[in-house]
Write a protein that holds these residues in place. Structure first.
Motif, PDB file in Angstrom:
ATOM      1  N   TYR A 464       6.567  -3.718  -1.320  1.00 56.36           N
ATOM      2  CA  TYR A 464       5.270  -2.814  -1.378  1.00 56.36           C
ATOM      3  C   TYR A 464       4.684  -3.208   0.269  1.00 56.36           C
ATOM      4  O   TYR A 464       4.858  -3.975   1.026  1.00 56.36           O
ATOM      5  N   ALA A 465       3.534  -2.263   0.319  1.00 59.41           N
ATOM      6  CA  ALA A 465       2.956  -2.358   1.607  1.00 59.41           C
ATOM      7  C   ALA A 465       1.301  -2.297   1.209  1.00 59.41           C
ATOM      8  O   ALA A 465       0.848  -1.612   0.254  1.00 59.41           O
ATOM      9  N   LEU A 466       0.393  -2.762   1.895  1.00 60.84           N
ATOM     10  CA  LEU A 466      -0.994  -2.746   1.780  1.00 60.84           C
ATOM     11  C   LEU A 466      -1.637  -2.040   3.332  1.00 60.84           C
ATOM     12  O   LEU A 466      -1.447  -2.274   4.244  1.00 60.84           O
ATOM     13  N   VAL A 467      -2.292  -0.644   2.812  1.00 67.54           N
ATOM     14  CA  VAL A 467      -3.001  -0.096   3.453  1.00 67.54           C
ATOM     15  C   VAL A 467      -4.663  -0.389   3.775  1.00 67.54           C
ATOM     16  O   VAL A 467      -5.311  -0.415   2.914  1.00 67.54           O
ATOM     17  N   ARG A 468      -5.032  -0.383   5.086  1.00 69.80           N
ATOM     18  CA  ARG A 468      -6.205  -0.795   5.432  1.00 69.80           C
ATOM     19  C   ARG A 468      -6.957   0.327   6.578  1.00 69.80           C
ATOM     20  O   ARG A 468      -6.152   0.863   7.219  1.00 69.80           O
ATOM     21  N   ASP A 469      -8.220   0.714   6.361  1.00 77.92           N
ATOM     22  CA  ASP A 469      -8.744   1.390   7.200  1.00 77.92           C
ATOM     23  C   ASP A 469      -9.122   1.007   8.517  1.00 77.92           C
ATOM     24  O   ASP A 469      -8.757  -0.063   8.821  1.00 77.92           O
ATOM     25  N   ALA A 470      -9.729   1.825   9.340  1.00 77.23           N
ATOM     26  CA  ALA A 470     -10.270   1.352  10.795  1.00 77.23           C
ATOM     27  C   ALA A 470     -11.177  -0.049  10.791  1.00 77.23           C
ATOM     28  O   ALA A 470     -10.967  -0.845  11.626  1.00 77.23           O
ATOM     29  N   GLU A 471     -11.762  -0.261   9.552  1.00 79.35           N
ATOM     30  CA  GLU A 471     -12.725  -1.371   9.349  1.00 79.35           C
ATOM     31  C   GLU A 471     -12.179  -2.490   8.622  1.00 79.35           C
ATOM     32  O   GLU A 471     -12.772  -3.248   8.036  1.00 79.35           O
ATOM     33  N   ASP A 472     -10.703  -2.585   8.478  1.00 78.20           N
ATOM     34  CA  ASP A 472     -10.116  -3.629   8.148  1.00 78.20           C
ATOM     35  C   ASP A 472     -10.255  -3.853   6.533  1.00 78.20           C
ATOM     36  O   ASP A 472     -10.257  -4.777   5.768  1.00 78.20           O
ATOM     37  N   ARG A 473     -10.735  -2.566   5.662  1.00 70.96           N
ATOM     38  CA  ARG A 473     -11.092  -2.637   4.356  1.00 70.96           C
ATOM     39  C   ARG A 473      -9.971  -1.980   3.693  1.00 70.96           C
ATOM     40  O   ARG A 473      -9.026  -0.915   4.110  1.00 70.96           O
ATOM     41  N   PRO A 474      -9.100  -2.541   2.397  1.00 69.18           N
ATOM     42  CA  PRO A 474      -8.102  -1.980   1.771  1.00 69.18           C
ATOM     43  C   PRO A 474      -8.699  -0.627   1.283  1.00 69.18           C
ATOM     44  O   PRO A 474      -9.677  -0.161   1.002  1.00 69.18           O
ATOM     45  N   VAL A 475      -7.611   0.532   1.409  1.00 70.53           N
ATOM     46  CA  VAL A 475      -7.749   1.799   0.898  1.00 70.53           C
ATOM     47  C   VAL A 475      -6.973   1.865  -0.372  1.00 70.53           C
ATOM     48  O   VAL A 475      -5.932   1.608  -0.711  1.00 70.53           O
ATOM     49  N   GLY A 519       6.148   2.822  -4.664  1.00 68.18           N
ATOM     50  CA  GLY A 519       6.586   1.472  -4.338  1.00 68.18           C
ATOM     51  C   GLY A 519       5.270   0.809  -3.638  1.00 68.18           C
ATOM     52  O   GLY A 519       5.483  -0.215  -3.397  1.00 68.18           O
ATOM     53  N   GLU A 520       4.179   1.429  -3.807  1.00 65.60           N
ATOM     54  CA  GLU A 520       3.023   0.599  -3.133  1.00 65.60           C
ATOM     55  C   GLU A 520       2.449  -0.071  -4.290  1.00 65.60           C
ATOM     56  O   GLU A 520       2.578   0.285  -5.424  1.00 65.60           O
ATOM     57  N   ALA A 521       1.549  -1.029  -4.106  1.00 62.42           N
ATOM     58  CA  ALA A 521       0.938  -1.855  -4.768  1.00 62.42           C
ATOM     59  C   ALA A 521      -0.355  -0.905  -5.821  1.00 62.42           C
ATOM     60  O   ALA A 521      -0.882  -0.065  -5.129  1.00 62.42           O
ATOM     61  N   PRO A 522      -0.384  -1.335  -7.098  1.00 66.74           N
ATOM     62  CA  PRO A 522      -1.500  -0.416  -7.432  1.00 66.74           C
ATOM     63  C   PRO A 522      -2.872  -0.739  -7.129  1.00 66.74           C
ATOM     64  O   PRO A 522      -3.143  -1.641  -6.680  1.00 66.74           O
TER      65      PRO A 522
END
Length: 567
Positions: A464-475, A519-522
């Motif tokens: 799996y992968a973790l997506v963050r925005d430009a301010e390093d907050r999880p999406v 396949g991403e984290a819930p």
């Protein structure tokens, strides 16, 4: 419909304007007046210091006001029922729609009112003990300095000075004061207090007696000497005061407060100083009588001395018996001295014989013989004592040596036993310390496994992968990402930068395990904040006693799982 108001050419006034107009009219028409009447409704000064009362006669009444500053200056204070002549200004009081008189001066109306006021003041001061007879003092017989409080230009001071000069010249000090008018009482009281304030050792001598003097006159002329402040000044004077106010038939309140009342000023001078010629005649007469008495006393003493001398015996007769006794004693003295010398000589010879028998040489020879006989006895006794002491010391030395050996053996045995106990305690402590260390290693290993299982990096390791925005907050949702937004995607082996394109993807479907089809984290599983890069903490090495062979070696190709301690 109401009828219209009838018009009129009369001017229209307000209440205040009418009150002011009436006030000006009354003040301009009357101004200052002298009003005679009886004081009514007087209850003393108000809390503000002003006085409010009425002046009335048999058919009318008018309100009166005395302001605080005026009341303090009044010589005659308002009293209920007193008939007075008031001088003041007629004015109005708009608050009550009434007129009144503002009083500046008050004087009693007639002799009757003055006498009534005088009697009232006399009773009040007498009740305070100012006229008591026990407080009055006698005048000095012959004062050195006489103080006079009176007018310096009147005939009174000349009469007093003339009478004093005729009778007995004395030093006279004059305190000038008005003896009639509004300031009379104040100036006379200042004179009495001023004489009392003089320093006896100062440049101006302090009077020994004070005369307050004035000629005769009417009750109005003498009214200042009835002032309460003046009466108190006379009563409080430390110097005796003689009151000489008016003629013999006149009397004032200071006559009652003074130590002595004189009928006239001339009579006061006669009371203060005696007649010098009479004093000289009295002195000469008493000196002559004293000289005659001394001469008579000397003559009487001389006659008594002659009578006593005739009764005395002759000196020869007084000493005859003593001379005879002396001659007899002189005759017996020589034989008595010889007998006394012989007796002492015999006593001395007897003492010499006793001394010879008890001579120091004899006693010394006897003591030397006894000492020679006793010289060998101490040496033999000393040798015997030394032998006995030596035997006792040898026995004690043997006993001490035996006891010391036994004590040394017992101490060695006790030390050996203590050494064994210390060794056993050391082994037990070492085993307990090792057991505590092994228990903490086991607990730390189990906690480390639990931390690895709960870390979000284990999810990334599964693909799996973790997506963050430009301010390093999880999406957490695709709708939260706008086109062209900068993103960062964290995989198990690193982070990749990306930029979002347009379009929305279909919502992923959950699997039975809670993972999405992509396949991403819930979204419900909130990833923790991005940890700071730290050097991973090495796991503690287990001891050789607790190493398990069942744990597999870590795969070097597999990314290392994060730790809760790195967050």
């Amino acid at each position: 419909m109401a009828a219209p108001a009838q018009s009129s050419n009369a001017p229209e006034w307000s209440v205040s304007e009418l009150s002011s107009a009436l006030k000006r009219t009354i003040e301009d028409a009357y101004g200052y007046v002298r009003l005679r009447g009886e004081i009514s409704g007087f209850r003393g000064p108000h809390s503000s210091g002003h006085c409010y009362f009425s002046l009335k006669d048999e058919s009318a009444k008018i309100d009166a006001v005395v302001w605080k500053g005026t009341y303090a200056r009044l010589k005659t204070k308002p009293q209920e029922g007193l008939e007075v002549i008031a001088t003041g200004k007629i004015t109005t009081f708009p608050g009550k729609s009434s007129y009144q008189i503002v009083i500046d001066q008050i004087a009693p109306a007639g002799v009757g009112a003055l006498m009534a006021l005088l009697e009232e003041r006399k009773r009040a001061l007498a009740a305070q003990g100012l006229f008591a007879a026990e407080r009055k003092r006698p005048l000095p017989y012959l004062p050195r300095v006489i103080g006079v409080v009176t007018s310096p230009t009147g005939a009174v001071i000349r009469d007093i000075l003339h009478r004093v000069q005729d009778r007995f010249p004395r030093h006279v000090l004059v305190w000038p004061a008005r003896v009639q008018g509004d300031t009379c009482a104040e100036e006379v009281a200042a004179g009495v207090r001023g004489f009392n304030a003089l320093d006896p050792a100062g440049p101006i001598p302090r009077p020994d007696v004070i005369i307050v003097a004035r000629g005769g006159g009417s009750i109005e002329d003498l009214w200042g000497f009835n002032d309460e402040d003046l009466v108190r000044a006379v009563a409080q004077s430390d110097i005796p005061v003689v009151s000489a106010v008016g003629h013999e038939t006149d009397w004032t309140l200071i006559d009652l407060a003074a130590d002595v009342r004189a009928p006239t000023p001339t009579g006061a001078a006669e009371m203060v100083v005696p007649v010098r010629s009479e004093l000289l005649a009295i002195v000469h007469d008493r000196a002559r009588r004293h000289e005659d008495a001394m001469l008579r006393r000397l003559e009487r003493l001389r006659a008594d001395l002659r009578s006593a001398a005739r009764a005395l015996p002759r000196p020869e007769d007084l000493t005859a018996t003593q001379r005879q006794r002396l001659d007899l004693a002189a005759a017996r003295l020589a034989p008595a001295l010889a007998a006394n010398a012989r007796a002492f000589e015999q006593r001395l010879a007897e003492a010499a014989r006793r001394l010879e028998r008890g001579s120091p040489r004899v006693r010394l020879s006897r003591a030397r013989g006894r000492l020679d006989a006793l010289a060998e006895r101490p040496r033999r006794a000393l040798d015997s004592v030394l032998h006995r002491r030596r035997d006792r010391l040898e026995g004690l030395a043997a006993r001490l040596a035996a006891g010391r050996g036994r004590l040394v053996e017992l101490e060695r045995a006790r030390i050996a036993h203590g050494t064994k106990q210390v060794g056993a305690c050391g082994d037990r402590l070492r085993k307990l310390a090792l057991a505590g260390v092994h228990e903490r290693q086991r607990r730390l290993a189990s906690l480390w496994q639990l931390a690895e299982s709960l870390s979000y990096r284990s999810v990334l390791a599964r693909g799996y992968a973790l997506v963050r925005d430009a301010e390093d907050r999880p999406v957490r949702a695709a709708g939260a990402v706008s086109a062209g937004a900068a993103l960062s995607i964290e995989f198990a082996d690193g982070i990749v930068a990306a930029r979002a394109e347009g379009g929305r993807a279909a919502p992923p479907q959950e699997t039975s395990s809670g993972e999405t089809a992509s396949g991403e984290a819930p979204a419900s599983a909130e990833p923790r904040p991005r940890p700071r890069k730290r050097t991973p903490k090495p796991a503690p090495e287990p001891s050789t006693a607790t190493t398990t062979a069942s744990r597999a070696a870590p795969d070097p190709a597999r990314p290392k799982q994060g730790s809760l301690f790195d967050l």
